[in-house]
Structures are given as C-alpha cells and as structure tokens.
Motif scaffolding. Sequence first.
Motif, PDB file in Angstrom:
ATOM      1  N   UNK A 136      18.151  -4.090  22.057  1.00 49.93           N
ATOM      2  CA  UNK A 136      18.346  -2.949  22.944  1.00 49.93           C
ATOM      3  C   UNK A 136      19.821  -2.809  23.287  1.00 49.93           C
ATOM      4  N   UNK A 137      20.544  -1.945  22.595  1.00 51.70           N
ATOM      5  CA  UNK A 137      21.962  -1.754  22.926  1.00 51.70           C
ATOM      6  C   UNK A 137      22.127  -1.121  24.311  1.00 51.70           C
ATOM      7  N   UNK A 138      23.238  -1.471  24.972  1.00 45.66           N
ATOM      8  CA  UNK A 138      23.549  -0.902  26.278  1.00 45.66           C
ATOM      9  C   UNK A 138      24.347   0.388  26.173  1.00 45.66           C
ATOM     10  N   UNK A 139      24.680   0.796  24.957  1.00 49.25           N
ATOM     11  CA  UNK A 139      25.426   2.022  24.771  1.00 49.25           C
ATOM     12  C   UNK A 139      25.757   2.203  23.307  1.00 49.25           C
ATOM     13  N   UNK A 140      26.333   3.334  22.944  1.00 51.10           N
ATOM     14  CA  UNK A 140      26.689   3.573  21.544  1.00 51.10           C
ATOM     15  C   UNK A 140      27.942   2.815  21.137  1.00 51.10           C
ATOM     16  N   UNK A 141      28.036   2.543  19.857  1.00 54.01           N
ATOM     17  CA  UNK A 141      29.236   1.939  19.281  1.00 54.01           C
ATOM     18  C   UNK A 141      29.851   2.944  18.314  1.00 54.01           C
ATOM     19  N   UNK A 142      31.104   3.347  18.556  1.00 51.40           N
ATOM     20  CA  UNK A 142      31.870   3.117  19.786  1.00 51.40           C
ATOM     21  C   UNK A 142      31.406   4.057  20.892  1.00 51.40           C
ATOM     22  N   UNK A 143      31.777   3.723  22.130  1.00 51.15           N
ATOM     23  CA  UNK A 143      31.552   4.603  23.267  1.00 51.15           C
ATOM     24  C   UNK A 143      32.810   5.437  23.490  1.00 51.15           C
ATOM     25  N   UNK A 144      32.649   6.743  23.578  1.00 46.29           N
ATOM     26  CA  UNK A 144      33.798   7.617  23.789  1.00 46.29           C
ATOM     27  C   UNK A 144      33.888   8.040  25.252  1.00 46.29           C
ATOM     28  N   UNK A 145      35.071   7.850  25.847  1.00 44.86           N
ATOM     29  CA  UNK A 145      35.349   8.307  27.206  1.00 44.86           C
ATOM     30  C   UNK A 145      36.689   9.035  27.171  1.00 44.86           C
ATOM     31  N   UNK A 146      37.183   9.460  28.327  1.00 40.76           N
ATOM     32  CA  UNK A 146      38.450  10.181  28.387  1.00 40.76           C
ATOM     33  C   UNK A 146      39.417   9.462  29.313  1.00 40.76           C
ATOM     34  N   UNK A 147      40.702   9.560  28.997  1.00 38.02           N
ATOM     35  CA  UNK A 147      41.711   9.002  29.888  1.00 38.02           C
ATOM     36  C   UNK A 147      42.011   9.988  31.011  1.00 38.02           C
ATOM     37  N   UNK A 148      43.019   9.673  31.834  1.00 39.52           N
ATOM     38  CA  UNK A 148      43.303  10.483  33.018  1.00 39.52           C
ATOM     39  C   UNK A 148      43.683  11.915  32.675  1.00 39.52           C
ATOM     40  N   UNK A 149      44.135  12.162  31.445  1.00 38.53           N
ATOM     41  CA  UNK A 149      44.509  13.509  31.032  1.00 38.53           C
ATOM     42  C   UNK A 149      43.459  14.155  30.119  1.00 38.53           C
ATOM     43  N   UNK A 150      42.309  13.537  30.026  1.00 38.18           N
ATOM     44  CA  UNK A 150      41.240  14.121  29.241  1.00 38.18           C
ATOM     45  C   UNK A 150      41.292  13.823  27.761  1.00 38.18           C
TER      46      UNK A 150
END
Length: 621
Positions: A272-286
Amino acid sequence: MILRRTCLLALLSLLAGCATPQPAPYRLTIAHLNDVHSHLDPEPVTLPLRGADGVRRPVTLSHGGFARAAAAIAAIRAAEPNVLALHAGDVLTGDLYFNLNDGRADAALMNTVCFDAMTLGNHEFDHGDGGLKRFLDALGEGPCHTPVLSANVRFGPASPLNPAVAPGAVRPAVVLTRGGRRIGVIGLTVAAKTQYASRPDPGTTFADEAASAQAQIDRLRAQGVDRIVLLSHLGYQREQALAGRLDGVDVIVGGDSHTLLGPATLADYGLTPDGPYPTEVSDARGRRVCVVQAWQYAYVVGELTVDFDAAGDVLHCGGQPWLLLGDDLRRDGKPVGDADRAAMLADLAASGALRVIAPDARAEAVLAPYRAARLRFGDQVVALATRNLCLRRVPGRRLDPSRSTLGDACDRQPRVIAHGGDVQQRVAEAFLQQGRRFGGADVALVNGGGVRVDLPQGEVRVRDVYALLPFRNTLVRLTLRGDELQAALEDALDPIVDPAQRSSGGYPYAAGLRWHVDPNQPRGQRFSQLEIARDGQWQPLEPATQYRLIVSDFLADGGDRYATLATIRGERRLDLGLDYAEAFLHYLADQPGTPPRLTPPDDDEFSTRRFVEWQATGAGR
C-alpha cells in the motif's frame, strides 16, 4: 504579388535558419536510497503472485539486501547518461551489523556504490558526534570520498566534527556536474527530532530546516547553479510542505518517514503506497518540484527522472521505485514448479515496480566477513516466542501509524490497539527486573520509539534482540518524587499531541506503574489513576513520595523530550552501566522453559490500562 510573397517567405526561411537554436531539454536521473539502518542482508517477503493458472497465491521470496541495491544502482548508471546516486540518511542503527562493527560494515558497503552524496539522518547521531566521526572516517577509507552533507547542523566547539578540527567532513552542499550541467545538492537533517531523540554532543545544534535550505539555494543560484536537489531527512509529509516554503528547489530526495511510494497497482501485490512516485508539489512561486522516497532497509532503490528546460525549471517528473527481489520463489517452504515460476516471474516483470535482480558480486564479497561474524554471534537462540509480540508506539488508531512488519496480524490486534505494543511492555519489565538486581527499583520506563521491531512467533535469536534494542544505551537509576514522575509522563506526551511536532517516539511504557490516558485533556490532566506496585499491592502514586526509576541513559539525559528526567542529577542519578539489550537477554534467560518461553502481555499487564482515542487537532496542549 506572387513574386513578392515568394521572396518574403524565402527571406523569413533564411532568417529562421540563422536564428540561435534553443537548447534541448536536459534529463537527470537520480538513483536513491534512504533509511537502510544497517539492514545489509536480504529478508523474506510474502507476495500474492499469479501462477500458471492465473490465480494469485502467497509466495515467499527474498527482497532487499545492500548488495542487491548496489546492483540496481549500477544498472541504472549503465543505462542512463546523467545519473546521481544519493543516500538520504539513516545509514546506521537497527541491526546487529552496526552493533558489532560501529558502522564499518555500512561504510564498506557504501564504498562499493560510491554515492555522489549522502545527507545525515537523525540516527547518525545516536552515539554522539564521536560515533558519527568514526563512521565518516571508515567511509573515507574507501576510494569514493562521498560528500557528506547537512546545511543545518552546527557542530559544537568541542565536537570532533567542528570545522576547526575536521574541515570539510560535513558540508552544507556540493555542486556536481552531469552532461555539462551543474547540479547543486543540499543536505538537510531533521532538527528537533535529532536534537531531542538522538545523542548529538552538547553544543551541537540544528538550525531551522527551511531557512538553512533557502540560504543554500540562494547561494548556489547566485553562482549560476540553476538545478537544485534537496537531499533531505525530514519525512514525506514535511518534505512536501517544505517545498512550498522554498523558492528555487527542483527536487527533494527524502527520508526519515520510511515511506513507500509507487503506483496504485502495488496493491495487487499486497503493498500500500502512501503516495505516487514521484509526488509533484509546487514551490513558493508555483514551480514544479519532484518529491521522492525509497521506503526502507534497502528494500527499494528509487529511479527518478527529471526533465529540465533551458532555464533550469522542471518540465516533467518521472521514474519508478524498484522493489528489489530475488528469484527464490517458494510456497509452503518448497520451490515452486517450473510453469508457476515462469508465470510468477512474468507477473513481477509486468508490475512496473517489482524487479528481480541478482546481488552485486563485489558487494557480496565485501559483506562476507562481516556476515560470518554476525551469524556466529547472532544465531544463538535465546527464547521461543509462543505468539507474535507486536510493535506499536502509541495505543489507539489515530496518533501512531503502526510500523509493524507483521501487517494485519498486529495492526488490527485489539489488545495492541487498546494498550500499545507487546514488545515495549516486555522490555519495560526486563529493565525493572535488572534494576532490582542492581540495588533495587520501583518502576521502569521505556520510550515506545526506543524499541524497533516486532518479535514474530518462533525462535528469538541474539540478532533479533539487538535489532529490537539497537542503540547501545545503558541503564540508569533515578531517584525522584511522584510528581516528577508524572511530569515526565506529561513531557513525553507533548510532542505526540502537538500537530507541529507529531513525534510518537516518546510514548511511555512502564513496569511497576500503570495509568489511564486521555490525550484530549490539557497538560497535567492527561494521565489519571496513576498507580504503583508496592509490596504486592497497587497503590496511588504519591506526589511527595520518593521512587526509584530505571530508564535508559538516553531518557535520563532528556531524550525524546523527557525534560524532567534530565533535571535529576547528583546523588539522585546512578549509572548502572548495563547495556539495555543485555538486560533484555538476561530477562529472556529467566523465563520458564527450554528454550525460555516469551509470551505477549495479557490486557491487565499493560501500563496503559485505558486509552481515550484522540479527537481534535487542537486538544491536549
């Protein structure tokens, strides 16, 4: 008119041919490990695999092992042009390999890979700055000269790793070149957890993680380095949140939380993974940031691919985590037949994340003498567990995502949900027994995170005990009042209920003391019905009465936020000098039977008699 249009098109074509060509996108591949914890040997795993008849059945095979991870990293390097091999910390502590060799086996195996950088995890400080230096010296004896990074560690003036005496031993960042591009790699160590739940030297401190990372990002970008990798040991959730506070980070290769990431199809194989690989997020400037982890214990090598545009911004995050497996397929203790074997290997190949790979021969040869010594010492049978003894830090369902390796057999065990970990409770009893042998004791106290593994039903060997209690702590006797003892329990609960910390390692287990817990109440009222065993009777804990408490020297020094215990000094503190794993070995030897029988506690043997489920984020402060 037609002639003019033809001439204009020709001119535009000529001008286009003279324009400066745009650089092609640049791909970087990162092979990464984290939280190996001295687990250098492969371990068995049971997966539901599809046989020749198309039906999934449980099959046991080996997985992990550092030599298999070394082979996977070598394969990635051979297949891709621009590769970084990174280690996100917690190399040390967790297996008899470390206890016997003080990290030399880990260093020797790392030197078969030649990592391009590693960051310091909290457990690198479990034996003080001197213990870390011994590991770094061993790592430096090989041919690799692996850069060791942490941007937020500040070694104290008396530390053997202070830059004045060990310049360059630990650096904040390093710039590496692949395919003509410069990549900045910044190290980061979880601050509060290392300060309070490990053993850094007095004077060694850890600065704010976000501020330290941003300072290095700004420094590197000012030098024209526009591709930034944060090699972090903060934990998956915190690393995602950190990305949003930073300006200019592209990739976070993380550790600490032992997080399995991957495709949802891993559920077909009981994972059961806890999230996708890789997980994509954004920095402070998007801007896009790729976040990855590679589970634990060299079970997984992550292969992250990052495409950058000409300006150094991330265009695409891709890749996969490779769960490393052997081809020793067995069912009911016997090798599977040829037809099933072929079908099962095809099933693994089709998974996209499970990879059958042979161990690296050179790494196996380096490990061989360490393995022989470990087997000689660790193979001795010291007890027989009549049933599974489960690991769980905090009772209930909401404050501690269990790390039991036994799955539902422990995670859904009503006894464990109601009262906490079996193994933690038995360790507390062992400490009290040994304290009484060494001049007397009333109570023993154990932090839940100081006990590291389950003890499954069956033979318990020396190596299992040292995996259970891997930190080389010694026992200490403190003489303190009842109100101080209750304050210490409240100390331990603070970070568990504080959403800014949410660290479960300090949850208390005791022998000779029992209580009810309601974490939703304010501090001072969370522990009630505190009773201590004296003269064969349970009696109320008296605030002004003096009691003799057995704890590890780690807790006696205030580790895991037990601040009240750190105030007990002078004649009120007696260092017994007994290794805490040896204390448990003595306890096992005194159990009835040949070999001695070890059973899980009954409900009325637990120190936490009643636990009220956590209800509200803002409660309990």
